[in-house]
Design a protein around this motif. Structure first.
Motif, PDB file in Angstrom:
ATOM      1  N   HIS A  67       0.845  -1.191   0.000  1.00  0.00           N
ATOM      2  CA  HIS A  67       0.000   0.000   0.000  1.00  0.00           C
ATOM      3  C   HIS A  67       0.882   1.244   0.000  1.00  0.00           C
ATOM      4  O   HIS A  67       1.920   1.302   0.678  1.00  0.00           O
ATOM      5  N   MET A  68       0.492   2.231  -0.755  1.00  0.00           N
ATOM      6  CA  MET A  68       1.156   3.515  -0.717  1.00  0.00           C
ATOM      7  C   MET A  68       0.139   4.588  -1.071  1.00  0.00           C
ATOM      8  O   MET A  68      -0.816   4.344  -1.806  1.00  0.00           O
ATOM      9  N   ARG A  69       0.325   5.732  -0.484  1.00  0.00           N
ATOM     10  CA  ARG A  69      -0.595   6.837  -0.773  1.00  0.00           C
ATOM     11  C   ARG A  69       0.031   7.721  -1.842  1.00  0.00           C
ATOM     12  O   ARG A  69       1.125   8.252  -1.663  1.00  0.00           O
ATOM     13  N   LEU A  70      -0.658   7.869  -2.972  1.00  0.00           N
ATOM     14  CA  LEU A  70      -0.222   8.776  -4.034  1.00  0.00           C
ATOM     15  C   LEU A  70      -1.129   9.995  -3.973  1.00  0.00           C
ATOM     16  O   LEU A  70      -2.294   9.932  -4.360  1.00  0.00           O
ATOM     17  N   GLY A  71      -0.596  11.107  -3.437  1.00  0.00           N
ATOM     18  CA  GLY A  71      -1.460  12.258  -3.195  1.00  0.00           C
ATOM     19  C   GLY A  71      -2.520  11.874  -2.185  1.00  0.00           C
ATOM     20  O   GLY A  71      -2.221  11.413  -1.088  1.00  0.00           O
ATOM     21  N   MET A 209      -0.120   8.076 -25.399  1.00  0.00           N
ATOM     22  CA  MET A 209       0.192   6.996 -24.460  1.00  0.00           C
ATOM     23  C   MET A 209       1.034   7.509 -23.294  1.00  0.00           C
ATOM     24  O   MET A 209       0.815   7.163 -22.131  1.00  0.00           O
ATOM     25  N   GLN A 210       2.010   8.347 -23.623  1.00  0.00           N
ATOM     26  CA  GLN A 210       2.916   8.822 -22.580  1.00  0.00           C
ATOM     27  C   GLN A 210       2.210   9.773 -21.619  1.00  0.00           C
ATOM     28  O   GLN A 210       2.354   9.654 -20.397  1.00  0.00           O
ATOM     29  N   VAL A 211       1.434  10.708 -22.143  1.00  0.00           N
ATOM     30  CA  VAL A 211       0.773  11.679 -21.275  1.00  0.00           C
ATOM     31  C   VAL A 211      -0.278  10.990 -20.404  1.00  0.00           C
ATOM     32  O   VAL A 211      -0.569  11.438 -19.286  1.00  0.00           O
ATOM     33  N   THR A 212      -0.839   9.893 -20.879  1.00  0.00           N
ATOM     34  CA  THR A 212      -1.807   9.140 -20.083  1.00  0.00           C
ATOM     35  C   THR A 212      -1.121   8.381 -18.956  1.00  0.00           C
ATOM     36  O   THR A 212      -1.676   8.228 -17.862  1.00  0.00           O
ATOM     37  N   ALA A 213       0.101   7.915 -19.199  1.00  0.00           N
ATOM     38  CA  ALA A 213       0.807   7.115 -18.199  1.00  0.00           C
ATOM     39  C   ALA A 213       1.502   7.959 -17.136  1.00  0.00           C
ATOM     40  O   ALA A 213       1.691   7.502 -16.008  1.00  0.00           O
ATOM     41  N   LEU A 214       1.904   9.176 -17.478  1.00  0.00           N
ATOM     42  CA  LEU A 214       2.654   9.996 -16.527  1.00  0.00           C
ATOM     43  C   LEU A 214       1.836  10.266 -15.266  1.00  0.00           C
ATOM     44  O   LEU A 214       0.640  10.559 -15.349  1.00  0.00           O
ATOM     45  N   PRO A 215       2.444  10.161 -14.078  1.00  0.00           N
ATOM     46  CA  PRO A 215       1.729  10.526 -12.846  1.00  0.00           C
ATOM     47  C   PRO A 215       1.282  11.988 -12.902  1.00  0.00           C
ATOM     48  O   PRO A 215       2.113  12.896 -12.942  1.00  0.00           O
ATOM     49  N   ASN A 216      -0.003  12.183 -12.933  1.00  0.00           N
ATOM     50  CA  ASN A 216      -0.594  13.518 -13.092  1.00  0.00           C
ATOM     51  C   ASN A 216      -1.050  14.010 -11.720  1.00  0.00           C
ATOM     52  O   ASN A 216      -1.934  13.426 -11.098  1.00  0.00           O
ATOM     53  N   LEU A 217      -0.456  15.091 -11.241  1.00  0.00           N
ATOM     54  CA  LEU A 217      -0.804  15.615  -9.918  1.00  0.00           C
ATOM     55  C   LEU A 217      -2.302  15.884  -9.803  1.00  0.00           C
ATOM     56  O   LEU A 217      -2.888  15.717  -8.731  1.00  0.00           O
ATOM     57  N   ALA A 218      -2.916  16.293 -10.907  1.00  0.00           N
ATOM     58  CA  ALA A 218      -4.352  16.597 -10.875  1.00  0.00           C
ATOM     59  C   ALA A 218      -5.185  15.355 -10.560  1.00  0.00           C
ATOM     60  O   ALA A 218      -6.263  15.463  -9.968  1.00  0.00           O
ATOM     61  N   ASP A 219      -4.707  14.181 -10.940  1.00  0.00           N
ATOM     62  CA  ASP A 219      -5.431  12.943 -10.655  1.00  0.00           C
ATOM     63  C   ASP A 219      -5.308  12.540  -9.188  1.00  0.00           C
ATOM     64  O   ASP A 219      -6.200  11.887  -8.644  1.00  0.00           O
ATOM     65  N   TYR A 220      -4.200  12.908  -8.576  1.00  0.00           N
ATOM     66  CA  TYR A 220      -3.928  12.445  -7.222  1.00  0.00           C
ATOM     67  C   TYR A 220      -4.177  13.509  -6.147  1.00  0.00           C
ATOM     68  O   TYR A 220      -4.390  13.170  -4.980  1.00  0.00           O
ATOM     69  N   ILE A 221      -4.126  14.776  -6.540  1.00  0.00           N
ATOM     70  CA  ILE A 221      -4.366  15.865  -5.590  1.00  0.00           C
ATOM     71  C   ILE A 221      -5.392  16.808  -6.223  1.00  0.00           C
ATOM     72  O   ILE A 221      -5.042  17.865  -6.771  1.00  0.00           O
TER      73      ILE A 221
END
Length: 497
Positions: A67-71, A209-221
């Motif tokens: 388990h890990m918290r991403l944002g 594909m790349q922009v979808t895979a990148l960790p997006n701060l908006a998705d997590y915070i």
């Protein structure tokens, strides 16, 4: 003033975060082990340039269920065959949904693509439609002539290059082949790069594909989403504009030519369901574009990336290349080219492909899953709406399953029953369960035929005196993970025809 707004937002965010943590902790009794993370961002900073590798290293410390918290998002990382089976088979229904992502919203027509739509009746209908109308055995076999024509064209191009002793950009040519086959199957004809925003299929799809895979701060915070701090939403909108313009053009062409006497392609079939009260599927124009995007991205990019990595490993390991050529020579002879009808019984070819799947999984974290309810697995609480990553890159390096895991050894599959169709959790290139890839059969036909044709028809030599051991095998992290540098090689035609 912008920085003041951001600072105030971050202060407010910290307060929200504290309240959220307290609320979450009151509900969850026992989470799986994992890194603690930092305030607000959690463990996002630990993902690095290659998240699949970083998560693999963390799993060595914390275990295969982590388990890990991403944002603000509770995230579960699965890194062993046993745990993968629990999530993708035993409790498949609980983890059959997809998380809401900005990329799925802005590029994927408000999360209506089959790949990223939430689990439910819409997704079931779209999967059924695509399976019956494009991916069934009957449909896949009906495209046989398309595949032969396009692969013959590539063979002729490389044959000419062999006479001129010039290097071929195999990454570009195989990717272009994939685009041409896909366009003919889905859209009814080939399209040039000029008709696709000038940048070309490969460039735009790789960017998507790349922009979808990148960790997006908006998705997590979510509270900082309006700021688009990474500029990803701007990129998504630009990519979406290119896709949408291309798909609109194709749909308009099909509507204008609907009365012509020609074989119906997939777009014609989809248009037949729009506005029909008797149709089994209720879809609108944006749904058609979403499915077109699914088919274009999935069928074009995945298969060709597998071929690219397989050829890379064969050139890095010439003795394996020779062994595969020997099998093909014995089955086909040097008097003709490999055809689709030759694919049965090529055991070493299948071992090479399996080993490529293991060492270079095209989607190293698969697509993210999301839990639709609270559940207890192995004594640990998995909260509702947790994001779940199945790290098949790590599973392919599990020392309890694979010996000498960093070495390309097709022979490890001699006498092994491990397959890649989703029932053996040691090897999951297409996923497993409800959200497994429905285009596996079509993809495998393309991979086997393209790879066999290129290996049987040509010998390959790296350019500029490069030794096999010097070939750069660096990848680029993406939903579909290609080589970082193009694969260049000089062909020598080896057939007698």
């Amino acid at each position: 003033m912008a920085w003041v707004t951001i600072a105030l937002s971050l202060i407010g965010l910290a307060l929200i975060f504290q309240a959220w943590v307290g609320k979450s902790n009151s509900k969850v009794k026992k989470l799986p082990p994992g890194p603690k993370g930092l305030p607000i961002i959690g463990c996002l900073h630990l993902l690095g340039k290659y998240p699949q590798r970083a998560l693999h290293d963390l799993a060595k410390k914390h275990g295969p269920l982590m388990h890990m918290r991403l944002g603000f998002v509770p995230t579960i990382v699965v890194s062993s065959p046993k745990m993968a089976e629990l999530f993708l088979k035993t409790h498949d229904l609980v983890f059959a949904s997809r998380p809401p992502l900005e990329a799925a919203k802005y590029i994927g027509y408000d999360q209506t693509t089959m790949a990223f739509s939430p689990y439910g009746s819409y997704w079931r209908n779209m999967r059924k439609l695509c399976t019956l109308e494009l991916l069934s055995n009957l449909k896949v076999n009906s495209f046989k002539s398309f595949r032969k024509e396009e692969i013959d064209l590539l063979t002729d191009y490389i044959k000419q290059a062999s006479y001129e002793r010039v290097a071929v950009n195999l990454s570009a040519k195989v990717s272009s082949l994939g685009a041409d086959i896909t366009c003919r199957m889905v859209f009814g004809k080939k399209y040039t790069d000029k008709e696709f925003g000038g940048r070309g299929f490969t460039a735009v799809i790789h960017d998507g594909m790349q922009v979808t895979a990148l960790p997006n701060l908006a998705d997590y915070i979510p509270p900082i989403a309006p700021f688009d701090l990474q500029g990803l939403r701007k990129r998504m909108r630009a990519i979406s504009k290119v896709f949408d313009g291309f798909f609109e053009k194709i749909i308009d062409e099909h509507i204008q030519n609907k009365n012509e006497n020609r074989t119906k392609d997939f777009v014609d079939i989809l248009l037949g369901f729009v506005g029909s009260e008797e149709a089994e599927y209720s879809i609108v124009r944006d749904n058609i574009k979403a499915v077109m995007l699914d088919m274009l991205a999935a069928s074009m990019d995945t298969s060709t990336t597998v071929v690219e990595w397989a050829l890379s490993e064969l050139m890095k390991n010439p003795q394996i290349m020779k062994k595969l050529q020997k099998e093909l020579d014995e089955k086909v002879t040097l008097n003709r080219m490999v055809e689709e009808s030759d694919m049965e019984g090529l055991k070493y070819l299948d071992m090479v492909i399996k080993e490529t799947f293991r060492l270079h999984p095209v989607a190293p974290l698969l697509l993210p899953h999301m839990s639709i309810e609270d559940i207890i697995i192995e004594g640990f609480d998995i909260p509702k709406n947790s994001r779940v990553f199945i790290n098949i890159w790590a599973i392919g390096r599990d020392p309890t399953v694979w010996s000498d895991a960093e070495t390309f050894i097709p022979e490890r599959f001699v006498g092994s029953n491990i397959d890649f169709r989703g029932q053996d959790f040691e090897l999951l290139p297409f996923g497993s369960g409800r959200r497994s890839c429905p285009g596996m059969q079509m993809g495998m036909i393309n991979v086997r035929l393209i790879l066999a044709r290129l290996v049987h028809s040509f010998d390959w030599k790296l350019p500029d005196g490069m030794l096999p051991s010097e070939l750069d095998m660096t990848e680029v992290f993406s939903l579909v993970t290609p080589r970082a540098t193009p694969l260049l090689s000089i062909p020598t035609y080896r057939l007698t025809i």
